[in-house]
Design an enzyme around this catalytic site. Structure first.
Site, PDB file in Angstrom:
ATOM      1  N   SER A 158       0.836  -1.200   0.000  1.00 15.94           N
ATOM      2  CA  SER A 158       0.000   0.000   0.000  1.00 15.94           C
ATOM      3  C   SER A 158       0.866   1.243   0.000  1.00 15.94           C
ATOM      4  O   SER A 158       2.006   1.211   0.487  1.00 15.94           O
ATOM      5  CB  SER A 158      -0.881   0.005   1.261  1.00 15.94           C
ATOM      6  OG  SER A 158      -1.519   1.258   1.419  1.00 15.94           O
ATOM      7  N   TYR A 171      -1.896  -1.135  10.097  1.00 18.57           N
ATOM      8  CA  TYR A 171      -2.057  -1.449   8.666  1.00 18.57           C
ATOM      9  C   TYR A 171      -0.762  -1.144   7.915  1.00 18.57           C
ATOM     10  O   TYR A 171      -0.246  -1.962   7.156  1.00 18.57           O
ATOM     11  CB  TYR A 171      -3.217  -0.617   8.115  1.00 18.57           C
ATOM     12  CG  TYR A 171      -3.480  -0.785   6.646  1.00 18.57           C
ATOM     13  CD1 TYR A 171      -4.203  -1.870   6.172  1.00 18.57           C
ATOM     14  CD2 TYR A 171      -3.016   0.153   5.726  1.00 18.57           C
ATOM     15  CE1 TYR A 171      -4.455  -2.017   4.810  1.00 18.57           C
ATOM     16  CE2 TYR A 171      -3.262   0.018   4.376  1.00 18.57           C
ATOM     17  CZ  TYR A 171      -3.992  -1.073   3.919  1.00 18.57           C
ATOM     18  OH  TYR A 171      -4.233  -1.223   2.583  1.00 18.57           O
TER      19      TYR A 171
HETATM   20  N1  LIG Z   1      -8.658   0.337  -1.737  1.00 15.45           N
HETATM   21  C1  LIG Z   1      -7.514   1.018  -1.511  1.00 15.45           C
HETATM   22  O1  LIG Z   1      -7.451   2.267  -1.573  1.00 15.45           O
HETATM   23  C2  LIG Z   1      -6.256   0.254  -1.202  1.00 15.45           C
HETATM   24  C3  LIG Z   1      -5.053   0.979  -1.124  1.00 15.45           C
HETATM   25  C4  LIG Z   1      -3.881   0.307  -0.854  1.00 15.45           C
HETATM   26  C5  LIG Z   1      -3.893  -1.063  -0.661  1.00 15.45           C
HETATM   27  N2  LIG Z   1      -5.060  -1.746  -0.731  1.00 15.45           N
HETATM   28  C6  LIG Z   1      -4.997  -3.208  -0.532  1.00 15.45           C
HETATM   29  O2  LIG Z   1      -5.602  -3.854  -1.634  1.00 15.45           O
HETATM   30  C7  LIG Z   1      -6.090  -5.132  -1.210  1.00 15.45           C
HETATM   31  C8  LIG Z   1      -7.536  -5.263  -1.648  1.00 15.45           C
HETATM   32  O3  LIG Z   1      -8.287  -4.289  -0.951  1.00 15.45           O
HETATM   33  P1  LIG Z   1      -9.657  -3.692  -1.480  1.00 15.45           P
HETATM   34  O4  LIG Z   1      -9.539  -2.242  -1.464  1.00 15.45           O
HETATM   35  O5  LIG Z   1     -10.095  -4.411  -2.699  1.00 15.45           O
HETATM   36  O6  LIG Z   1     -10.535  -4.080  -0.201  1.00 15.45           O
HETATM   37  P2  LIG Z   1     -11.847  -4.947  -0.062  1.00 15.45           P
HETATM   38  O7  LIG Z   1     -12.214  -4.853   1.373  1.00 15.45           O
HETATM   39  O8  LIG Z   1     -12.812  -4.545  -1.084  1.00 15.45           O
HETATM   40  O9  LIG Z   1     -11.314  -6.415  -0.395  1.00 15.45           O
HETATM   41  C9  LIG Z   1     -10.553  -7.180   0.496  1.00 15.45           C
HETATM   42  C10 LIG Z   1     -11.048  -8.608   0.437  1.00 15.45           C
HETATM   43  O10 LIG Z   1     -10.253  -9.396   1.343  1.00 15.45           O
HETATM   44  C11 LIG Z   1     -11.125 -10.324   1.939  1.00 15.45           C
HETATM   45  N3  LIG Z   1     -10.594 -10.829   3.187  1.00 15.45           N
HETATM   46  C12 LIG Z   1     -10.519 -10.188   4.384  1.00 15.45           C
HETATM   47  N4  LIG Z   1     -10.038 -11.031   5.316  1.00 15.45           N
HETATM   48  C13 LIG Z   1      -9.799 -12.214   4.696  1.00 15.45           C
HETATM   49  C14 LIG Z   1      -9.286 -13.465   5.133  1.00 15.45           C
HETATM   50  N5  LIG Z   1      -8.923 -13.680   6.407  1.00 15.45           N
HETATM   51  N6  LIG Z   1      -9.176 -14.454   4.226  1.00 15.45           N
HETATM   52  C15 LIG Z   1      -9.545 -14.262   2.942  1.00 15.45           C
HETATM   53  N7  LIG Z   1     -10.041 -13.115   2.477  1.00 15.45           N
HETATM   54  C16 LIG Z   1     -10.161 -12.100   3.341  1.00 15.45           C
HETATM   55  C17 LIG Z   1     -12.421  -9.537   2.145  1.00 15.45           C
HETATM   56  O11 LIG Z   1     -13.515 -10.407   2.366  1.00 15.45           O
HETATM   57  C18 LIG Z   1     -12.509  -8.752   0.860  1.00 15.45           C
HETATM   58  O12 LIG Z   1     -13.237  -9.431  -0.139  1.00 15.45           O
HETATM   59  C19 LIG Z   1      -5.906  -5.176   0.307  1.00 15.45           C
HETATM   60  O13 LIG Z   1      -4.741  -5.915   0.610  1.00 15.45           O
HETATM   61  C20 LIG Z   1      -5.730  -3.726   0.682  1.00 15.45           C
HETATM   62  O14 LIG Z   1      -5.001  -3.569   1.866  1.00 15.45           O
HETATM   63  C21 LIG Z   1      -6.241  -1.127  -0.990  1.00 15.45           C
END
Ligand SMILES: NC(=O)c1ccc[n+]([C@@H]2O[C@H](COP(=O)([O-])OP(=O)(O)OC[C@H]3O[C@@H](n4cnc5c(N)ncnc54)[C@H](O)[C@@H]3O)[C@@H](O)[C@H]2O)c1
Length: 276
Positions: A158, A171
């Protein structure tokens, strides 16, 4: 001899398309019930991969499988809690059962919780580390064990892993750990032709961030949404925030042969918000 006109040239030669395709590949994607993971399943399927999709959200996984089918792809649904090593090993076994190999493994599952350092509870600390750090670790280990001679592992870190921000210490700490795990695994697996890279998304409109403007009753506070999105967009030299596809196009590059000489790297689709 007359030169072919510009209009007669192919948009892209088949040889070049071949570098970016995932045709015939088997790709595992965790966190695929929504957000970036769901879009990764769709993008990888559009690129020709058979996807094996994992998440704790079973209903969301089934919806993702339908979306993959709608673009002509094939998805195998494997409900998985990535913080559970045995469950991740079972996911690898299920993926191997599809065609006897795994070519791409994307560790996308992640959670976020906000609290000042002085208020973080043991439960929150353990939960975030369990999913973001242990979950990614077990995914890297399973992929490294079952991939033969070659493959691509993609972790998700991230912008928060580069740039400290109040209330995000746990985080951000886990995401910085994922970045370094990526480099460690690149060194260990490189001699077998397995590349390990990470994508560090900037602010991307997914269910994870929508919590910032969703009221307790589930309705959307449009004013808060516009304010929040505007603030995030203003941080980027491009003046926008990301869509999930902005992230999965970067993941596609790392998954494909086009990035064959790239390993141990963090690719940052963040609109220039951080420039490490
Ligand atoms: N959205 C952003 O701005 C952003 C920015 C930087 C990094 N990220 C990273 O991108 C990745 C995806 O995030 P997103 O924004 O799509 O979030 P999101 O919450 O839409 O998706 C995350 C998914 O992970 C699943 N999850 C959570 N715990 C779990 C577990 N124990 N086992 C299996 N699955 C599990 C959730 O059910 C969800 O479907 C994450 O690692 C997040 O940290 C997101």
């Amino acid at each position: 001899m007359t030169e072919p006109s510009r209009a007669d040239r192919p948009a892209m030669t088949p040889e070049l398309i071949e570098q970016f395709t995932l045709r015939g590949r088997i790709a595992v994607i965790t966190g695929a019930a929504g957000g970036i993971g769901r879009q990764a399943a769709i993008t990888f399927a559009q690129a020709g991969a058979d996807v094996v999709i994992a998440d704790v959200g079973v209903a969301g996984l089934e919806q993702t499988a339908e979306l993959v089918a709608a673009v002509g792809g094939s998805a195998t649904v494997v409900p998985t809690d990535v913080s559970d090593r045995d469950a991740v090993e079972a996911l690898a076994a299920a993926a191997l059962a599809v065609a006897g190999r795994i070519d791409v493994w994307a560790n996308v599952a992640g959670i976020i919780r906000y609290a000042p350092i002085v208020d973080v509870t043991p439960e929150d600390l353990a939960a975030i580390v369990a999913v973001n750090q242990f979950g990614t670790y077990w995914g890297v280990a399973a992929a490294g064990r079952v991939m033969g001679e070659g493959g691509s592992i993609i972790n998700i870190t991230s912008a928060g892993g580069d740039m400290p921000a109040p209330t995000l210490s746990v985080y951000a700490m886990t995401k910085a750990a994922v970045a370094h795990l990526t480099r460690c695994a690149a060194v260990e697996f490189g001699p077998r032709g397995i590349r390990v890279n990470a994508v560090a998304p900037g602010f991307t409109d997914t269910p994870m961030v929508q919590a910032n403007w969703t009221r307790p009753d589930g309705s959307i506070d449009e004013e808060a949404r516009a304010r929040f999105m505007g603030m995030r967009a203003a941080q980027s030299p491009l003046g926008t925030t990301a869509t999930p596809e902005d992230q999965t196009l970067a993941m596609l590059y790392l998954a494909s042969e086009a990035s064959r000489f790239v390993t141990g790297q963090i690719l940052r689709p963040n609109g220039g918000v951080t420039m490490a």
